[in-house]
Design a protein around this motif. Sequence first.
Motif, PDB file in Angstrom:
ATOM      1  N   GLU A 150       0.862  -1.162   0.000  1.00 36.11           N
ATOM      2  CA  GLU A 150       0.000   0.000   0.000  1.00 36.11           C
ATOM      3  C   GLU A 150       0.908   1.224   0.000  1.00 36.11           C
ATOM      4  N   ALA A 151       0.334   2.379  -0.322  1.00 37.35           N
ATOM      5  CA  ALA A 151       1.137   3.601  -0.368  1.00 37.35           C
ATOM      6  C   ALA A 151       1.697   3.876   1.025  1.00 37.35           C
ATOM      7  N   GLY A 152       2.877   4.454   1.078  1.00 35.90           N
ATOM      8  CA  GLY A 152       3.437   4.881   2.360  1.00 35.90           C
ATOM      9  C   GLY A 152       4.110   3.775   3.157  1.00 35.90           C
ATOM     10  N   GLU A 153       4.093   2.556   2.647  1.00 34.06           N
ATOM     11  CA  GLU A 153       4.774   1.465   3.353  1.00 34.06           C
ATOM     12  C   GLU A 153       6.266   1.489   3.003  1.00 34.06           C
ATOM     13  N   THR A 295       3.021  -1.343  -6.234  1.00 32.63           N
ATOM     14  CA  THR A 295       2.148  -0.624  -5.310  1.00 32.63           C
ATOM     15  C   THR A 295       0.711  -0.829  -5.761  1.00 32.63           C
ATOM     16  N   SER A 322       3.338  -1.873   7.859  1.00 29.28           N
ATOM     17  CA  SER A 322       4.768  -2.135   8.074  1.00 29.28           C
ATOM     18  C   SER A 322       5.061  -3.570   8.483  1.00 29.28           C
TER      19      SER A 322
END
Lengths: 433, 591
Positions: A150-153, A295, A322
């Motif tokens: 996912e975004a931001g991982e 992603t 995370s």
Amino acid sequence: MIKTYTGITNIIGDIAEVYAKGISFGELAIITNPNGESTLAQVIRIDRDKVSLQVFAGTKGLSTRATVRFLNHPMQVKFTEQLLGRIFTGSGEPMDGKPPIENAQAIDIAGPSVNPVRRIIPRNFIETRIPMIDIFNPLVESQKLPIFSEAGEPFNELLARIGLQAKADIIILGGIGLKFDEYIFFRETFEQGGVMDRTVMFVHTAADPVVERLLVPDLALAVAEQFGIQGKRVLVLLTDMTAFADALKEISVAMEQVPSNLGFPGSLYSDLASRYEKAVDFQGAGSITTLAVTTMPGGDVTHPVPDNTGYITEGQYYLKNSMINPFGSLSRLKQLVIGKVTRKDHNAVMNAMIRLYARAIESQKKISMGFEKTPTDERYLRYGELFEKRFMDLRVDVPLNEALDNGWKTMAECFEPQEVGIQKNILDEFWPA
Amino acid sequence: MSDVSGTHGVVVGINGNMVTVEITAGKTVQNEVAFVQVGQERLKAEVIRIQGDIANMQVFEDTKGIMVGMNVDFTGELLSATLAPGLLGMIYDGLQNPLRLLENRQDFFLMRGQYVPSIDPEKKWEFHPEVSVGDTVKAGAWLGWVPEMHIKHRILAPLGILGSTTVESVVPGGAYSVHDTLVVLKNKRGDTVKVSMLQTWPVKKAIKAYRERLYPNELMITGCRIIDSMFPVGRGGTACIPGPFGAGKTVLQQLLSRYAAADIIIVVACGERAGEVVETIYEFPELKDPRTGGSLMDRTIIICNTSSMPVAAREASIYTGITIAEYYREMGLDVLVLADSTSRWAQALREMSGRLEEIPGEEAFPAYLESRVANLYERAGLVRLHSGKTGAVTMIGTVSPAGGNFEEPVTQATLKVVGAFHGLSRKRSDERKYPAIDPLDSWSLYTEHLKDDLNAQLDPHWVEMLQYIASALRRSAEIGRMMTVVGEEGISIDDLSLYLKGDMFDAAYLQQNAFNDVDASTPIERQVRDLKLMHKALTTAFHFDDKPGARKFFASLQDAFYQKNYCPMGSSEYLDYERKIEEMIASGDQS
Ligand SMILES: Nc1ncnc2c1ncn2[C@@H]1O[C@H](COP(=O)(O)OP(=O)(O)O)[C@@H](O)[C@H]1O
Ligand SMILES: [Mg+2]
């Protein structure tokens, strides 16, 4: 014979059309604007003497008075040992300030498939010291495996960590739509890890033209293939393949192809497969292992890009909060190494622990809905907590056998042996006294 | 390969793997094969649309380097399979080139434009004639046989001849190669036909040299408990295995290819991973086929067009596979075709349809998708040959639905035509419940149709037991759902016990460990014996004082069933577990 034509008839999206004769399908051309700027382009359709070119730098600012010089060969890359330690752009130009590669053999990119009978069954376990990988979804040499994220991982961190741990002979990084600081991150990580002198990078950054992305995987894999034939164990890291697929979509829209799903072309599966299938263990030579980041737009695993990818690759690591999620993740090659090159209790521990964790999640859900906690639930909840702490936390960094021992310990702390669904002979030998 | 037709053309357009050709001399026919001449290379292609003197062709190779003006030579032949002894044990690409014989510079890559005979022209086979001069024969009649691996490979009267013919001459028994003339036939008009061991047949046309089609009358035993017991496939029937990626379609097909009780297995690796074929290629020659004593490879033919190989040849590969299956069926054999994945074949149709700019249907698949799928599965079937013997082609295809959603066009088109549906569930595979066939969603028409046969062949109460178990499973699932709403405290002990029974049946019967030597395949006699004991446990009314007591009891009972699965049938451990289970049932039985 090199043919040069002046004048472009039509410009549609990133496609330019010219009238020309004697042009072959897939041929490369250089388009030069009257102001002297030039870009690479590739023939993607021919209709009598109308030739459609996919313009890698995009068609922004392209003049109808531009000249088109056909090169009489498809896209190539120069192959030599001197590539090691070098960094190139998405179209293969040096971006490290050093001179271009000269005097080397030019290799066509996007070459033919490996004959299946010249492949061998992969058999080498790659220890990553990440329990969610080593125990539950082991990485195997020559595997093709994406990180679904996912975004931001921290997907690039994970990619780089596995990349360094894998101890490959050669590392090839293909950056597709990388942010500048991501590019710097990889460069610094590889320099600090002491692997830069056996690394080649092809980096297309987010600031570069979209169509140029299309070349990156093919350049990286063509070079990987040459090293592989020479007997090297090559690791290819591609990030982010979703950006690659987006470029495919733009081209297909410009070509007015009927989209199959969310605007992506019907050939998305084949387009991705022809890249991922380059991963191979050659009979009597080296290997190519491919790890890629995919992603997931909107975190949706059924989006066409992760979905088609999952059908092609040999499993996936699913990164969420995370952590590598045990349910979405899979290594399809695990059975080739589990219990064969790893310890004989490996398979039993892997299956039992996942089943128990699935039960623990059920109990968690149940409790969160306000139901009474039975003594059984208590044990599963405790197990779930320990599992997340001892196995899922990405900070855990232990060898496989230690992780397996922790597995037995954790199960024994929470359950009786007849509750874990493990074959008796294994239980007898491994269940902690 | 010379072009015999005299038809020529030149390339006027190239779009991906589709080439547009202007015919300059002669005529062409739909599905005719032609070669595009690119320098020294000749690239095989098939006509897929004709408009006046313009033909659209799909090229079975990479089209890089093709130019407008290049020559195209037509062969006058449709895309065909080569049928002869020597197919067994072969590994072919989608156009039936033997992959082991394709050589090149580095030996690693499939260079385009190489075509190698599908069958060794030199090899001698020991021919045993079965007809005499003066006999009357029809298409597909057995003229004689040669030994091929474990089977009698019948030499068939040409599959395309019309009406009855008379045997003019037959060679004496002895060693011959596939092109030698063995028999001469004469038809009513006085034309003679020379027959050798080798014939060709257009792959997109079904072989129908038989008397009649029959409804399946027995099961194709696979060794997979959830299939054979719960959702069986008839011999000569069809089934599909849809499932999201990673749910276990390929592993299931590999299990079927190993353990299914067929004479011949044809594995069509259609647009999926090359690595999966490699496992079969290396492992099968080492594995013994318990039915014949030979290696598993001896009964297997692999047609392999993996995902990075040219898309047009992927479309052809399934047809090549099913044509070879129909050919062996004419010999009275039992053939199982495993196609993984039919979705990739459908996608190949879609890509080509897009290039032809046809009006797209749902998800851009062509409007004729449904009829193509139906035609394909219709080629399976149990048939009675002219000789009165029977032969069968059973077909099981996987489907790879986009997003794992069974509502998509390929799954839906397939469900309309197959006899059994083995739907794999993401939830079950996530929980490592393999094979991940969903026991509540899946179905088979064969149990009901073959009811009397099954009761006669397996156990007088077989179907009745299954019906009981199916409803117990549904009830257990209902209670499970209820518990998520009202909690364990909200249901009675008796309901909890029903719930746990369903769970036990699932864990210790429906689930099967593919990687354990004993558990991987369960012979049907064992399925009957194990299922009867399970049925006894499920029908027994147990009484418990409290819920933890119920859970504890079923945990032990389930474990005993589970451990039994790992013991060879009849071994002392197996009998011990059976005894233990009987005791537990007796001790808990309060009725
Ligand atoms: N019956 C099974 N027993 C154990 N593991 C299985 C089984 N079926 C599938 N798996 C696991 O799941 C992985 C994916 O299965 P596969 O058949 O390749 O999925 P699909 O073809 O549906 O994408 C396998 O590599 C294996 O690890
Ligand atoms: Mg598969």
